[in-house]
Design a protein around this motif. Structure first.
Motif, mmCIF file in Angstrom:
data_model
loop_
_atom_site.group_PDB
_atom_site.id
_atom_site.type_symbol
_atom_site.label_atom_id
_atom_site.label_comp_id
_atom_site.label_asym_id
_atom_site.label_seq_id
_atom_site.Cartn_x
_atom_site.Cartn_y
_atom_site.Cartn_z
ATOM 1 N N ILE A 1 -8.876 10.775 2.850
ATOM 2 C CA ILE A 1 -7.659 9.984 2.671
ATOM 3 C C ILE A 1 -8.094 8.528 2.760
ATOM 4 O O ILE A 1 -8.698 8.114 3.745
ATOM 5 C CB ILE A 1 -6.600 10.287 3.746
ATOM 6 N N GLY A 2 -7.832 7.768 1.719
ATOM 7 C CA GLY A 2 -8.256 6.374 1.685
ATOM 8 C C GLY A 2 -7.128 5.440 2.098
ATOM 9 O O GLY A 2 -5.964 5.654 1.744
ATOM 10 N N TYR A 3 -7.489 4.383 2.843
ATOM 11 C CA TYR A 3 -6.517 3.389 3.305
ATOM 12 C C TYR A 3 -6.924 2.013 2.776
ATOM 13 O O TYR A 3 -8.098 1.647 2.820
ATOM 14 C CB TYR A 3 -6.475 3.324 4.829
ATOM 15 N N HIS A 4 -5.950 1.245 2.342
ATOM 16 C CA HIS A 4 -6.206 -0.085 1.811
ATOM 17 C C HIS A 4 -5.123 -1.029 2.321
ATOM 18 O O HIS A 4 -3.932 -0.829 2.044
ATOM 19 C CB HIS A 4 -6.222 -0.054 0.280
ATOM 20 N N ALA A 5 -5.530 -2.042 3.080
ATOM 21 C CA ALA A 5 -4.592 -2.981 3.696
ATOM 22 C C ALA A 5 -4.589 -4.290 2.935
ATOM 23 O O ALA A 5 -5.637 -4.908 2.738
ATOM 24 C CB ALA A 5 -4.967 -3.213 5.159
ATOM 25 N N ILE A 6 -3.415 -4.720 2.504
ATOM 26 C CA ILE A 6 -3.233 -5.965 1.750
ATOM 27 C C ILE A 6 -2.351 -6.889 2.593
ATOM 28 O O ILE A 6 -1.319 -6.470 3.118
ATOM 29 C CB ILE A 6 -2.568 -5.686 0.389
ATOM 30 N N ARG A 7 -2.779 -8.154 2.732
ATOM 31 C CA ARG A 7 -2.015 -9.124 3.516
ATOM 32 C C ARG A 7 -1.659 -10.304 2.622
ATOM 33 O O ARG A 7 -2.538 -11.076 2.223
ATOM 34 C CB ARG A 7 -2.832 -9.592 4.734
ATOM 35 N N VAL A 8 -0.368 -10.435 2.292
ATOM 36 C CA VAL A 8 0.060 -11.479 1.366
ATOM 37 C C VAL A 8 1.392 -12.082 1.794
ATOM 38 O O VAL A 8 2.349 -11.368 2.108
ATOM 39 C CB VAL A 8 0.199 -10.939 -0.075
ATOM 40 N N GLY A 9 1.455 -13.411 1.823
ATOM 41 C CA GLY A 9 2.706 -14.136 1.981
ATOM 42 C C GLY A 9 3.561 -13.647 3.124
ATOM 43 O O GLY A 9 3.106 -13.487 4.253
ATOM 44 N N ASP A 10 4.844 -13.391 2.824
ATOM 45 C CA ASP A 10 5.790 -12.974 3.852
ATOM 46 C C ASP A 10 6.290 -11.551 3.624
ATOM 47 O O ASP A 10 7.391 -11.193 4.040
ATOM 48 C CB ASP A 10 6.982 -13.935 3.911
ATOM 49 N N ASN A 11 5.492 -10.720 2.957
ATOM 50 C CA ASN A 11 5.880 -9.337 2.668
ATOM 51 C C ASN A 11 6.244 -8.608 3.961
ATOM 52 O O ASN A 11 5.408 -8.446 4.850
ATOM 53 C CB ASN A 11 4.720 -8.614 1.972
ATOM 54 N N PRO A 12 7.493 -8.127 4.115
ATOM 55 C CA PRO A 12 7.896 -7.486 5.363
ATOM 56 C C PRO A 12 7.398 -6.051 5.511
ATOM 57 O O PRO A 12 7.526 -5.476 6.589
ATOM 58 C CB PRO A 12 9.426 -7.530 5.306
ATOM 59 N N GLY A 13 6.841 -5.491 4.458
ATOM 60 C CA GLY A 13 6.271 -4.161 4.583
ATOM 61 C C GLY A 13 6.479 -3.313 3.340
ATOM 62 O O GLY A 13 7.612 -3.178 2.852
ATOM 63 N N GLU A 14 5.395 -2.768 2.817
ATOM 64 C CA GLU A 14 5.464 -1.908 1.642
ATOM 65 C C GLU A 14 4.330 -0.901 1.712
ATOM 66 O O GLU A 14 3.195 -1.252 2.024
ATOM 67 C CB GLU A 14 5.355 -2.739 0.365
ATOM 68 N N HIS A 15 4.642 0.367 1.435
ATOM 69 C CA HIS A 15 3.638 1.427 1.461
ATOM 70 C C HIS A 15 3.722 2.244 0.182
ATOM 71 O O HIS A 15 4.815 2.623 -0.249
ATOM 72 C CB HIS A 15 3.843 2.342 2.673
ATOM 73 N N THR A 16 2.577 2.481 -0.418
ATOM 74 C CA THR A 16 2.490 3.317 -1.604
ATOM 75 C C THR A 16 1.493 4.436 -1.335
ATOM 76 O O THR A 16 0.341 4.174 -0.985
ATOM 77 C CB THR A 16 2.029 2.509 -2.830
ATOM 78 N N ILE A 17 1.954 5.662 -1.475
ATOM 79 C CA ILE A 17 1.098 6.828 -1.301
ATOM 80 C C ILE A 17 0.817 7.387 -2.694
ATOM 81 O O ILE A 17 1.743 7.760 -3.424
ATOM 82 C CB ILE A 17 1.762 7.915 -0.436
ATOM 83 N N VAL A 18 -0.461 7.409 -3.075
ATOM 84 C CA VAL A 18 -0.869 7.890 -4.398
ATOM 85 C C VAL A 18 -1.419 9.302 -4.246
ATOM 86 O O VAL A 18 -2.382 9.527 -3.492
ATOM 87 C CB VAL A 18 -1.931 6.972 -5.032
ATOM 88 N N PHE A 19 -0.808 10.239 -4.952
ATOM 89 C CA PHE A 19 -1.285 11.628 -5.001
ATOM 90 C C PHE A 19 -1.896 11.820 -6.391
ATOM 91 O O PHE A 19 -1.173 11.920 -7.380
ATOM 92 C CB PHE A 19 -0.133 12.607 -4.778
ATOM 93 N N GLY A 20 -3.220 11.823 -6.440
ATOM 94 C CA GLY A 20 -3.908 11.901 -7.721
ATOM 95 C C GLY A 20 -4.443 13.288 -8.005
ATOM 96 O O GLY A 20 -5.074 13.915 -7.141
ATOM 97 N N MET A 21 -4.192 13.755 -9.212
ATOM 98 C CA MET A 21 -4.725 15.031 -9.683
ATOM 99 C C MET A 21 -5.392 14.803 -11.030
ATOM 100 O O MET A 21 -5.281 13.723 -11.599
ATOM 101 C CB MET A 21 -3.584 16.060 -9.817
ATOM 102 N N LEU A 22 -6.094 15.780 -11.524
ATOM 103 C CA LEU A 22 -6.701 15.655 -12.846
ATOM 104 C C LEU A 22 -5.601 15.758 -13.897
ATOM 105 O O LEU A 22 -4.932 16.771 -14.022
ATOM 106 C CB LEU A 22 -7.751 16.745 -13.055
ATOM 107 N N GLY A 23 -5.365 14.653 -14.606
ATOM 108 C CA GLY A 23 -4.378 14.655 -15.671
ATOM 109 C C GLY A 23 -3.020 14.111 -15.313
ATOM 110 O O GLY A 23 -2.213 13.846 -16.203
ATOM 111 N N GLU A 24 -2.742 13.904 -14.017
ATOM 112 C CA GLU A 24 -1.443 13.370 -13.633
ATOM 113 C C GLU A 24 -1.482 12.836 -12.204
ATOM 114 O O GLU A 24 -2.435 13.081 -11.455
ATOM 115 C CB GLU A 24 -0.342 14.425 -13.776
ATOM 116 N N LYS A 25 -0.449 12.109 -11.826
ATOM 117 C CA LYS A 25 -0.378 11.557 -10.481
ATOM 118 C C LYS A 25 1.078 11.393 -10.073
ATOM 119 O O LYS A 25 1.990 11.373 -10.910
ATOM 120 C CB LYS A 25 -1.072 10.194 -10.407
ATOM 121 N N ILE A 26 1.274 11.260 -8.776
ATOM 122 C CA ILE A 26 2.568 10.906 -8.195
ATOM 123 C C ILE A 26 2.349 9.688 -7.317
ATOM 124 O O ILE A 26 1.386 9.653 -6.536
ATOM 125 C CB ILE A 26 3.157 12.052 -7.353
#
Length: 280
Positions: free
Chosen positions: A211-236
């Protein structure tokens, strides 16, 4: 603890901070609450100022102080909401145990020892603790669990990556919310799951257990999370984002109401409990 029959007496710990001010403001606007205390650290330049005015609201008649109300005083709060810093949480826990005050802890970046202290405190008082008080985030966590359970054995494998964005002032990374997403997803994937924080250089092919984690720190963003579920040929992609901090403050106040109105006994509760989404 008797069930509340009137407004809930509320003390906000970390009242001069960005989140504490929003808890104060929303608490003052909610007839279910009566603000009785506003606590901040001894070096705060807001000490002695009216908590309502500091929060950008009408004066509340409650000064920000570094001193807790005396145990047994008529103003001893029925509920404490903590939105402070990790180094301040220990004193808050100790006070609430001594006073018998139900406690909502919304501070992130707690150490393992502090999490154990919360568990110990829950033997004598009811405690709600969660890495995010946002109702939408907690619902998204349940959805992420369901997606993982459905796709974990998909042909070709499932890759999960967690991206989180926060304001430039946030001191911990990855966010406690991102780590909680990862914990819940790992619970569905199995014990062989590994957690990878960022990637750099010649890392080789991605393993199926990561499970990969990536932390981005920008401006005044109060919080956003994106969970990527990747498969061969498609993603969610599951995305949950706050447009302002009120979602966290209102969630913490909802947790305080739940503790008092439901007359909850001593114990450690989560926002899943508050939302009625816990599994038996």
């Amino acid at each position: 603890m008797a069930a509340s029959t009137g407004p809930i007496s509320l003390t906000v710990h970390g009242a001069a901070g960005r989140m504490g001010r929003r808890v104060v403001a929303l608490g003052l606007a909610d007839p279910d609450f009566q603000l009785v205390g506003a606590i901040d650290h001894g070096q705060s330049d807001q000490l002695g100022k009216d908590a309502g005015a500091v929060a950008g609201e009408a004066p509340a008649g409650i000064e920000i102080s570094s001193d807790w109300p005396a145990t047994g005083d008529k103003n001893t709060p029925q509920a404490v909401v903590d939105f402070s810093l990790p180094e301040a949480v220990d004193g808050c826990i100790a006070h609430c145990v001594q006073a018998g005050s139900p406690l909502v802890v919304a501070t992130t970046g707690l150490s393992d020892q502090q999490k154990q202290s919360l568990s110990d405190a829950a033997a004598s008082i009811p405690v709600v603790w969660a890495p995010s008080m946002s109702l939408a985030v907690n619902l998204s966590m349940k959805i992420a669990e369901q997606i993982t359970a459905a796709l974990k054995d998909v042909s070709g494998g499932l890759d999960v990556e967690i991206l989180e964005r926060h304001h430039r002032f946030k001191a911990d990374a990855p966010s406690g919310t991102a780590l909680k997403f990862g914990e819940l997803i790992a619970g569905q994937l199995g014990e062989s799951t590994t957690h990878v924080h960022g990637r750099e250089g010649h890392t080789g092919a991605r393993t199926r257990e990561e499970i990969g984690y990536h932390a981005i720190r920008v401006g005044d963003n109060p919080g956003e999370h994106t969970i990527v579920f990747g498969m061969l040929g498609e993603k969610i992609e599951l995305n949950v984002a706050a447009s302002n901090r009120d979602c966290y403050a209102s969630g913490a106040l909802a947790a305080a109401k739940w503790l008092i109105h439901e007359n909850k006994p001593a114990g450690l509760y989560s926002m899943f409990d508050v939302l009625g989404m816990s599994q038996d």
